[in-house]
Write an enzyme that holds these catalytic residues in place. Structure first.
Site, PDB file in Angstrom:
ATOM      1  N   ALA A 242     -21.496  33.460 -20.872  1.00  0.00           N
ATOM      2  CA  ALA A 242     -20.213  33.028 -20.341  1.00  0.00           C
ATOM      3  C   ALA A 242     -19.240  34.210 -20.475  1.00  0.00           C
ATOM      4  CB  ALA A 242     -19.710  31.818 -21.113  1.00  0.00           C
TER       5      ALA A 242
ATOM      6  N   GLY B 224     -24.807  31.829 -22.313  1.00  0.00           N
ATOM      7  CA  GLY B 224     -24.869  31.060 -21.081  1.00  0.00           C
ATOM      8  C   GLY B 224     -25.909  31.583 -20.101  1.00  0.00           C
TER       9      GLY B 224
ATOM     10  N   GLU C 189     -28.986  29.953 -21.182  1.00  0.00           N
ATOM     11  CA  GLU C 189     -28.846  28.525 -20.878  1.00  0.00           C
ATOM     12  C   GLU C 189     -29.005  28.256 -19.383  1.00  0.00           C
ATOM     13  OE1 GLU C 189     -25.085  28.623 -23.045  1.00  0.00           O
ATOM     14  OE2 GLU C 189     -25.812  26.942 -24.258  1.00  0.00           O
TER      15      GLU C 189
ATOM     16  N   GLU D 159     -23.943  33.250 -29.642  1.00  0.00           N
ATOM     17  CA  GLU D 159     -22.585  32.696 -29.756  1.00  0.00           C
ATOM     18  C   GLU D 159     -22.062  32.720 -31.180  1.00  0.00           C
ATOM     19  OE1 GLU D 159     -25.047  31.414 -27.960  1.00  0.00           O
ATOM     20  OE2 GLU D 159     -24.275  30.749 -26.013  1.00  0.00           O
TER      21      GLU D 159
HETATM   22  N1  CAA Z   1     -18.367  38.333 -21.039  1.00  0.00           N
HETATM   23  C1  CAA Z   1     -17.503  39.213 -20.532  1.00  0.00           C
HETATM   24  N2  CAA Z   1     -17.793  40.517 -20.384  1.00  0.00           N
HETATM   25  C2  CAA Z   1     -18.999  40.921 -20.771  1.00  0.00           C
HETATM   26  C3  CAA Z   1     -19.940  40.056 -21.308  1.00  0.00           C
HETATM   27  C4  CAA Z   1     -19.601  38.697 -21.430  1.00  0.00           C
HETATM   28  N3  CAA Z   1     -20.439  37.777 -21.893  1.00  0.00           N
HETATM   29  N4  CAA Z   1     -21.063  40.753 -21.602  1.00  0.00           N
HETATM   30  C5  CAA Z   1     -20.820  42.026 -21.262  1.00  0.00           C
HETATM   31  N5  CAA Z   1     -19.570  42.130 -20.746  1.00  0.00           N
HETATM   32  C6  CAA Z   1     -18.917  43.347 -20.271  1.00  0.00           C
HETATM   33  C7  CAA Z   1     -18.499  44.248 -21.414  1.00  0.00           C
HETATM   34  O1  CAA Z   1     -17.276  43.803 -21.946  1.00  0.00           O
HETATM   35  C8  CAA Z   1     -18.418  45.581 -20.738  1.00  0.00           C
HETATM   36  O2  CAA Z   1     -17.202  45.652 -20.043  1.00  0.00           O
HETATM   37  P1  CAA Z   1     -16.342  47.039 -20.042  1.00  0.00           P
HETATM   38  O3  CAA Z   1     -17.242  48.013 -19.324  1.00  0.00           O
HETATM   39  O4  CAA Z   1     -15.134  46.669 -19.269  1.00  0.00           O
HETATM   40  O5  CAA Z   1     -16.117  47.395 -21.462  1.00  0.00           O
HETATM   41  C9  CAA Z   1     -19.529  45.514 -19.697  1.00  0.00           C
HETATM   42  O6  CAA Z   1     -19.825  44.123 -19.508  1.00  0.00           O
HETATM   43  C10 CAA Z   1     -20.790  46.207 -20.138  1.00  0.00           C
HETATM   44  O7  CAA Z   1     -21.168  45.686 -21.413  1.00  0.00           O
HETATM   45  P2  CAA Z   1     -21.471  46.626 -22.690  1.00  0.00           P
HETATM   46  O8  CAA Z   1     -20.673  47.874 -22.602  1.00  0.00           O
HETATM   47  O9  CAA Z   1     -21.303  45.778 -23.904  1.00  0.00           O
HETATM   48  O10 CAA Z   1     -23.007  46.962 -22.417  1.00  0.00           O
HETATM   49  P3  CAA Z   1     -24.109  47.320 -23.500  1.00  0.00           P
HETATM   50  O11 CAA Z   1     -25.293  47.758 -22.706  1.00  0.00           O
HETATM   51  O12 CAA Z   1     -23.567  48.211 -24.550  1.00  0.00           O
HETATM   52  O13 CAA Z   1     -24.446  45.918 -24.222  1.00  0.00           O
HETATM   53  C11 CAA Z   1     -24.920  43.537 -24.314  1.00  0.00           C
HETATM   54  C12 CAA Z   1     -25.034  44.864 -23.513  1.00  0.00           C
HETATM   55  C13 CAA Z   1     -25.749  43.616 -25.585  1.00  0.00           C
HETATM   56  C14 CAA Z   1     -25.430  42.412 -23.405  1.00  0.00           C
HETATM   57  C15 CAA Z   1     -23.428  43.304 -24.675  1.00  0.00           C
HETATM   58  O14 CAA Z   1     -22.658  43.430 -23.500  1.00  0.00           O
HETATM   59  C16 CAA Z   1     -23.143  41.959 -25.272  1.00  0.00           C
HETATM   60  O15 CAA Z   1     -23.419  41.712 -26.430  1.00  0.00           O
HETATM   61  N6  CAA Z   1     -22.544  41.014 -24.465  1.00  0.00           N
HETATM   62  C17 CAA Z   1     -22.120  39.735 -24.934  1.00  0.00           C
HETATM   63  C18 CAA Z   1     -23.307  38.790 -25.101  1.00  0.00           C
HETATM   64  C19 CAA Z   1     -22.836  37.447 -25.624  1.00  0.00           C
HETATM   65  O16 CAA Z   1     -22.302  37.328 -26.713  1.00  0.00           O
HETATM   66  N7  CAA Z   1     -23.056  36.372 -24.827  1.00  0.00           N
HETATM   67  C20 CAA Z   1     -22.663  35.025 -25.198  1.00  0.00           C
HETATM   68  C21 CAA Z   1     -21.354  34.677 -24.564  1.00  0.00           C
HETATM   69  S1  CAA Z   1     -20.739  33.133 -25.142  1.00  0.00           S
HETATM   70  C22 CAA Z   1     -21.491  31.953 -24.213  1.00  0.00           C
HETATM   71  O17 CAA Z   1     -22.291  32.236 -23.363  1.00  0.00           O
HETATM   72  C23 CAA Z   1     -21.077  30.521 -24.480  1.00  0.00           C
HETATM   73  C24 CAA Z   1     -22.010  29.499 -23.877  1.00  0.00           C
HETATM   74  O18 CAA Z   1     -22.921  29.010 -24.496  1.00  0.00           O
HETATM   75  C25 CAA Z   1     -21.805  28.995 -22.531  1.00  0.00           C
END
Ligand code: CAA
Length: 259
Positions: free
Chosen positions: A66, A110, A113, A133
């Site tokens: 998400a 998400g 999911e 999460e």
């Molecule tokens: N939401 C918003 N933006 C996101 C995102 C997310 N879930 N995942 C990645 N991005 C964005 C980053 O903020 C980044 O943006 P900027 O370039 O503007 O800084 C861009 O995408 C690239 O990401 P990274 O620089 O972090 O890329 P990376 O290769 O270093 O890492 C990753 C990749 C490990 C997937 C890392 O991006 C990450 O950990 N993302 C979040 C994963 C996460 O926590 N997901 C769960 C979300 S909560 C949820 O989903 C609730 C639910 O159950 C419905």
């Protein structure tokens, strides 16, 4: 085919293809993106010439979850009144035609999911699944705590949700989260090939199978068996059952009318 902001919609013969396309955010599932998946599914569902659907992302990410930027300041009342987050996500689950998730790279939160809402997952060898999460101070909100244990059992699901660790494609296949692992560069073509096979059969039968298998996760065994039996009986009312069995007996390929 209509154009959208965050998804690309395409078709290959009887297969509908939905490609998540928000590359700068690794396909983070903002509200508009999820609504567009729903709109694309509506269109494919209404189109009699489509028999199966593939949802895929990019080589780097199926979807990284998400949209954290959109969630960060969300209040309880907004989340509750808006039925965040499944308000528009359930459309994937309610789709009556078979839907395959073709997952390469990250399928996190998400994203994992969303993949689990599909009928099955085909994974590239680069796929990484996770419910991270907990690291954000929240919990899965689109089925992770329910569908993951059903897919891989309590021990692994609990460990993944409590630690937020990622699970690679090989482990995901061993654990039963994904149907098959294929080389990353052939993922989408393989998913389309599988969907093409499905779409060559009788669509009402594929829909019945989907309903019956889903019952296994929504009812007790006796109720599920009864549902299966009655649906099996109903299949004898289909021309396609007569055609399928006649074709077998006449040693020729079947020509299903209700595709
Ligand atoms: N939401 C918003 N933006 C996101 C995102 C997310 N879930 N995942 C990645 N991005 C964005 C980053 O903020 C980044 O943006 P900027 O370039 O503007 O800084 C861009 O995408 C690239 O990401 P990274 O620089 O972090 O890329 P990376 O290769 O270093 O890492 C990753 C990749 C490990 C997937 C890392 O991006 C990450 O950990 N993302 C979040 C994963 C996460 O926590 N997901 C769960 C979300 S909560 C949820 O989903 C609730 C639910 O159950 C419905």
């Amino acid at each position: 085919l209509p154009t959208y902001r965050f998804v690309i919609v395409d078709r290959r013969a009887r297969v509908g293809l939905i490609t998540l396309n928000r590359p700068q955010q690794l396909n983070a599932l903002c509200d508009e993106l999820v609504s567009e998946i729903g709109a694309a599914l509506d269109a494919f569902e209404a189109d009699d010439s489509i028999g199966a659907i593939v949802i895929t992302g990019s080589a780097k990410a199926f979807a990284a979850g998400a949209d954290i930027a959109a969630m960060q300041a969300l209040s309880y009342i907004d989340a509750y009144r808006g039925d965040f987050i499944t308000r528009n996500w359930e459309r994937v689950k309610t789709c009556r035609k078979p839907v395959i998730a073709a997952v390469a790279g990250y399928a996190l939160g998400g994203g994992c999911e969303l993949a689990m809402m599909c009928d099955f997952i085909l994974a590239a060898d680069t796929a990484q699944f996770g419910q991270p999460e907990i690291k954000l101070g929240t919990l899965p909100g689109a089925g992770g705590t329910q569908r993951l244990p059903r897919a891989i059992g309590k021990a692994k699901a609990m460990e993944m949700c409590l630690t937020g660790r990622l699970m690679g494609a090989e482990e995901a296949e061993r654990a039963g989260l994904v149907a098959r692992v294929v080389p990353a560069d052939g993922l989408v073509e393989e998913a389309i090939a599988v969907a093409t096979k499905i779409a060559a059969n009788s669509l009402p039968v594929a829909m019945m199978i989907k309903e019956a298998v889903n019952r296994a996760f929504e009812s007790g065994l006796q109720d599920g068996l009864l549902f299966e039996r009655r649906t099996f009986h109903a299949s004898f009312g289909l021309e396609d059952q007569k055609e399928g069995m006649s074709a077998f007996l006449e040693k020729r390929p079947p020509v299903f009318r209700h595709r």
